[in-house]
Design an enzyme around this catalytic site. Structure first.
Site: not given
Ligand code: GLY
Length: 349
Positions: A201, A253
């Site tokens: 991400t 995460g």
């Protein structure tokens, strides 16, 4: 912090209903002191992205547009297996992307989730924000909407991500009909292990020289996820949030942990209560720890067995990041683009 800035912050805190008695403790680390420079913070894969975002803000671009312009380079990079083109697919081998944007001055946001075939979901999220009365579009509807706005479809699976998925698929079970090379008596490799349970991400928070704020998060989500899974990245208040009176908060995460803790909104709330960006991120990590109770998510020391990272900027141009375990983040201000260590709750994994 100048008196002027101090008074301005107190007015801001009062206006947001925060405890105006508390001044934001200047972070002992990562304090951007030159307010004339725009500031952009991102996950560690965003060094070029923060450089671009700051360059665009210096040229007068609105922070949310600068954030999206910055993350575009990561979305377009086939070698980043956590975002856009080359992002690792779901369990069926299909790449699905999630993104959201938030614009401080207007208080508006836009998001897409489970979007296929469009490599720049953050740009589609911008269109949702500006060209609809909605906030979040998902799946086939999001794709139709993107097509209507002229986005071109393409296969987002690269040769490397296809091979990683195939390896994972063949090794997943010994009681299905897929055969790995080893099961067929051939030599196999374990190289796909590096992709297993992978979350990546990019989040990017941006504050311009006038204290205007914008933010963005974009991802291909958890590698080999169950089809239909959506993480924190397209959810405003989770993987991304901004409040033009306060600052930005975002996450990368383990998305499930960020959703359950409302990470992005919690960071911003902590800053409104007077915490520095770094301390607000650390408090959010502690919140994740408090909320992680089930055994399968804990290591033998009782700590969460996953990584989650939080990033923040405030209206004054201070920035900070914190995570469960050590790591880096990217930042750009008057001193240029670079990686810095984030504050880690636990020093060793
Ligand atoms: N944080 C990205 C995801 O879990 O999808």
């Amino acid at each position: 912090m100048s008196d002027l800035t101090r008074r301005k912050f107190l007015r801001t805190a009062a206006a947001t209903g925060a405890a105006a008695t508390a001044l934001p403790a200047c972070s002992s680390v990562n304090v951007a002191t030159r307010r004339q420079s725009p500031v952009a913070i991102a996950s560690a894969n965003g060094v070029e992205a923060v450089r671009i975002a700051v360059e665009r803000m210096q040229a007068g671009m609105r922070p949310v547009d600068a954030a999206v312009a910055g993350v575009e380079v990561v979305e377009n990079d086939p070698k980043d297996s956590s975002v856009g083109l080359g992002g690792l697919p779901n369990e069926d081998g299909i790449v699905t992307l999630d993104a959201c944007v938030m614009d401080g001055p207007s208080g508006l946001g836009g998001a897409v989730a489970h979007l296929e075939n469009i490599k720049n979901p953050a740009q589609v999220a911008l269109k949702v924000m500006r060209r609809t009365d909605h906030v979040l579009l998902v799946g086939a509807g999001a794709l139709e909407f993107a097509r209507a706005h002229g986005f071109k479809e393409e296969d987002l699976l690269t040769e490397e991500s296809r091979r990683a998925w195939l390896r994972w698929r063949e090794k997943r079970s010994s009681i299905d009909d897929w055969l790995s090379p080893e099961e067929n008596g051939e030599h196999g490799t374990e190289w796909f292990e590096e992709f297993k349970d992978k979350t990546g991400t990019i989040h990017l928070g941006a504050v311009d020289a006038n204290g205007q704020i914008g933010s963005c998060t974009t991802t291909s989500g958890l590698a080999f996820k169950i089809a239909g899974r959506v993480g924190d990245s397209p959810l405003l208040g989770c993987g991304n949030y901004c409040d033009n009176d306060v600052g930005t908060g975002g996450s990368t995460g383990r998305g499930e942990a960020c959703i359950l803790s409302n990470g992005g909104a919690f960071i911003v709330q902590q800053m409104a209560l007077g915490k520095s960006p770094t301390d607000a991120c650390l408090e959010t990590v502690r919140r994740v720890v408090r909320m992680t109770k089930v055994k399968r998510l804990l290591d033998d020391k009782g700590r969460p067995n996953f990584q989650v990272k939080f990033y923040a900027t405030n209206k004054q141009g201070q920035y900070g990041a914190a995570a469960m375990y050590p790591g880096k983040f990217a930042v750009c201000d008057a001193d240029g683009p670079r990686r810095e260590d984030l504050a880690a709750l636990y020093e060793q994994r």
